[in-house]
Write a protein that holds these residues in place. Structure first.
Motif, PDB file in Angstrom:
ATOM      1  N   UNK A 133      -1.134  -3.722  -3.455  1.00 35.38           N
ATOM      2  CA  UNK A 133       0.176  -3.108  -3.226  1.00 35.38           C
ATOM      3  C   UNK A 133       0.533  -3.272  -1.757  1.00 35.38           C
ATOM      4  N   UNK A 134       1.825  -3.499  -1.494  1.00 34.23           N
ATOM      5  CA  UNK A 134       2.241  -3.649  -0.096  1.00 34.23           C
ATOM      6  C   UNK A 134       3.105  -2.489   0.381  1.00 34.23           C
ATOM      7  N   UNK A 152      10.866   2.678 -12.546  1.00 37.45           N
ATOM      8  CA  UNK A 152      10.275   2.629 -11.204  1.00 37.45           C
ATOM      9  C   UNK A 152       9.256   1.500 -11.149  1.00 37.45           C
ATOM     10  N   UNK A 153       9.283   0.749 -10.036  1.00 39.58           N
ATOM     11  CA  UNK A 153       8.369  -0.374  -9.852  1.00 39.58           C
ATOM     12  C   UNK A 153       7.741  -0.323  -8.470  1.00 39.58           C
ATOM     13  N   UNK A 154       6.554  -0.901  -8.382  1.00 42.68           N
ATOM     14  CA  UNK A 154       5.871  -1.080  -7.103  1.00 42.68           C
ATOM     15  C   UNK A 154       5.655  -2.585  -6.918  1.00 42.68           C
ATOM     16  N   UNK A 155       5.612  -3.019  -5.660  1.00 38.47           N
ATOM     17  CA  UNK A 155       5.436  -4.449  -5.395  1.00 38.47           C
ATOM     18  C   UNK A 155       3.999  -4.708  -4.953  1.00 38.47           C
ATOM     19  N   UNK A 156       3.421  -5.739  -5.544  1.00 39.38           N
ATOM     20  CA  UNK A 156       2.102  -6.215  -5.154  1.00 39.38           C
ATOM     21  C   UNK A 156       2.262  -7.596  -4.568  1.00 39.38           C
ATOM     22  N   UNK A 157       1.273  -8.019  -3.796  1.00 37.94           N
ATOM     23  CA  UNK A 157       1.331  -9.347  -3.193  1.00 37.94           C
ATOM     24  C   UNK A 157      -0.066  -9.949  -3.115  1.00 37.94           C
TER      25      UNK A 157
END
Length: 181
Positions: A156-157, A172-177
């Motif tokens: 997760x960033x 709802x969303x979370x961003x990963x990289x």
């Protein structure tokens, strides 16, 4: 050995003729994954023929040459698909940052290696298009997908977003990289 272990499995770039099978997998996933957010009537009202045409166009005439659709196969049957493209996030470097925009494995065929093959094909495709970093927006409550992704080296960033649905609900969303280097 089980027949699943001996199955002819692969991942490849999608063909326009794959669009109807992609839609079948996508709609089944939406019905399962968004049942608590979208009313069943709204999901049932989706025009699958129109969606099939949109996927066929995305495959055959993408908006960007680096937008690609990949499919996971078991023999000739599509078990999942992924859409990769440049990241369009406001803080993205569209030359360096690629994105996994869609990633779906048919629920009846999960845990058979299709997701791992598809993810590897997506990462290879993004790297071949000279992206050096990949991002992926994941539903904040999708612990299964997040676990799969983080076990594959994603982190997760800190970015998050909320997407509004037609009836006013939010996803709802979370961003990963991850690095592609």
């Amino acid at each position: 050995m089980s027949s699943a272990m001996n199955a002819d499995v692969s991942a490849r770039l999608a063909w326009p003729d794959d669009a109807a099978a992609i839609v079948r997998v996508q709609l089944a996933s939406w019905r399962r994954g968004f049942a608590d957010v979208l009313p069943a009537a709204e999901l049932d009202a989706i025009d699958s023929d129109e969606l099939t045409q949109r996927w066929a166009t995305t495959i055959s005439a993408p908006q960007d040459a680096r937008m690609r659709v990949l499919v996971a196969l078991e023999r000739a049957d599509i078990r999942g698909f992924a859409l990769v493209h440049p990241s369009y996030d406001p803080d993205a470097d569209q030359v360096r940052d690629g994105e996994v925009g869609e990633f779906v494995v048919d629920t009846e065929h999960q845990r058979a290696g299709h997701g791992s093959r598809l993810l590897q094909a997506a990462m290879d495709t993004l790297a071949a298009d000279r992206f050096t970093r990949a991002v992926w927006w994941i539903g904040s409550t999708d612990d299964v997908l997040r676990g799969f992704v983080t076990e594959s080296g994603w982190e997760a960033d800190g970015a998050h977003r909320e997407l509004a649905t037609a009836d006013g609900a939010t996803v709802k969303q979370v961003r990963l990289h991850t690095s592609l280097a």
